[in-house]
Scaffold this active site. Structure first.
Site, PDB file in Angstrom:
ATOM      1  N   GLU A 152       0.817  -1.223   0.000  1.00 11.41           N
ATOM      2  CA  GLU A 152       0.000   0.000   0.000  1.00 11.41           C
ATOM      3  C   GLU A 152       0.847   1.268   0.000  1.00 11.41           C
ATOM      4  OE1 GLU A 152      -2.679  -0.606   3.293  1.00 11.41           O
ATOM      5  OE2 GLU A 152      -3.606  -2.354   2.349  1.00 11.41           O
ATOM      6  N   GLU A 267      -6.043 -10.336  -1.568  1.00 12.10           N
ATOM      7  CA  GLU A 267      -6.814 -10.072  -0.346  1.00 12.10           C
ATOM      8  C   GLU A 267      -8.298  -9.918  -0.665  1.00 12.10           C
ATOM      9  OE1 GLU A 267      -5.195  -6.965   2.135  1.00 12.10           O
ATOM     10  OE2 GLU A 267      -3.134  -7.413   1.548  1.00 12.10           O
TER      11      GLU A 267
END
Length: 356
Positions: A152, A267
């Site tokens: 991220e 995810e």
């Protein structure tokens, strides 16, 4: 492959939203037709304490990744000491049951222990990051084949002049921290697959388009600098109330694949707080979002893996941030709270099975 594939790179660079089909068909022919491994993020203590959970993992997964355990706050709650109990136990479970384990994550803005707030210089930040990678990747060298090296890195609302998310690494080292982490990981385990993992790419919104563009700029720069980057992790935390930008995702994946990068879905779940109360209707919408997302990726290249962030609605992060206002439990995952398969699991099974 560490350099851009000329044909796909050249074609992908000029894609418009409506011109992906020819490229998608050409790329798909190059990809493996074997079954895609499916896996899930695992809570290690539940493998010991909840036999239904354990059976669900054993019955469905070929891959596992720890929900925690390898994050800094778990591994290094105090300086100078590492706690490897949870990742060691998960790896032992994977090895004993013919599964592979992914490593998540080496550099992230979140889940950092309090003591890291005292790090104040670039030199100290580099030293601590290198120490972490040397110790963690060194311990699992040859045993964990794929690492989310940087997680991220792109801001939720990236500006062209400031695309990176604030973090200890970005603040003290700068964007170079991504390349440094990749190179250090490659030096410790030259055979590991090195992955950039991120989210927020999938919807037909200006925010998602800006994030895709910023991510592509980062990846192109890394590849032009010959950084050891092998794959991209598309997290896939899908907002249930929003359509999937299938053309946008296919174009994005084509650009990445054209740079010689593998694709993983890492995810996957569907955030259902804004979906209808009726569970059957909600489950069908969740499955339709997953189908559209996976098809948008698969139209370009079959990903190397598909992992969901959890396996059962009984244990999910979603209500921590997206609890439903009507009091109904969230249903973001492929198995319900009683470990029964839902339409989402049928979609995943259809997508991951071997193609003739």
């Amino acid at each position: 492959m560490h350099r851009r594939q000329f044909v796909l790179g050249a074609m992908g660079a000029g894609l418009s939203a409506g011109s992906t089909s020819a490229l998608a068909q050409a790329a798909a022919k190059e990809c493996s037709r074997a079954a895609i491994p499916y896996g899930a993020a695992i809570r290690v203590d539940l493998l010991r304490d909840d036999q239904e959970y354990r059976r669900a993992v054993l019955g469905n997964c070929q891959l596992v990744v720890g929900e925690g355990g390898l994050k800094w706050i778990d591994l290094r709650p105090e300086p100078g000491k590492f706690h490897f109990d949870h990742p060691d136990r998960l790896l032992a479970f994977a090895d004993a049951n013919g599964m592979r384990m992914r490593g998540h994550t080496l550099a992230w803005y979140a889940a950092m222990p309090k003591w890291t707030e005292a790090i104040s210089t670039k030199a100290e930040a580099e030293r601590v990051l290198y120490e972490h990678i040397d110790t963690v990747v060194g311990r699992y060298k040859g045993r964990i084949p794929s690492w989310d090296v940087v997680n991220e890195a792109i801001s939720d609302n990236p500006a062209v002049e400031a695309p990176m998310r604030k973090s200890i690494w970005q603040d003290l080292i700068g964007t170079q921290h991504v390349e440094l982490a990749l190179r250090r990981t490659a030096a410790v385990d030259p055979n590991a697959q090195l992955v950039l993992n991120d989210f927020g790419f999938e919807n037909p919104t200006e925010q998602c388009r800006a994030k895709r563009a910023a991510f592509l700029r980062l990846v192109r720069d890394l590849k032009d600098r010959d950084a050891p980057l092998h794959a991209i992790g598309l997290q896939g935390h899908l907002p249930g109330e929003k359509d999937i930008d299938k053309d946008g995702i296919s174009s994005f994946v084509a650009e990445l694949h054209g740079m010689g990068l593998s694709i993983l879905v890492t995810e996957l779940d569907v955030i259902d707080d804004k979906l209808p109360r009726d569970r059957a209707i909600r489950d069908d919408i969740v499955a339709s979002r997953v189908r559209a997302f996976l098809q948008a990726v698969g139209d370009v290249c079959r990903p190397e893996a598909v992992l969901t962030w959890g396996i059962s609605d009984r244990f999910t992060w979603v209500p921590i941030w997206f609890r439903r206002k009507d009091g109904e439990p969230n249903r973001p995952l492929p198995l319900d709270a009683n470990y029964r398969p839902k339409p989402m699991m049928r979609v995943i099974r259809e997508f991951t099975r071997a193609k003739l």
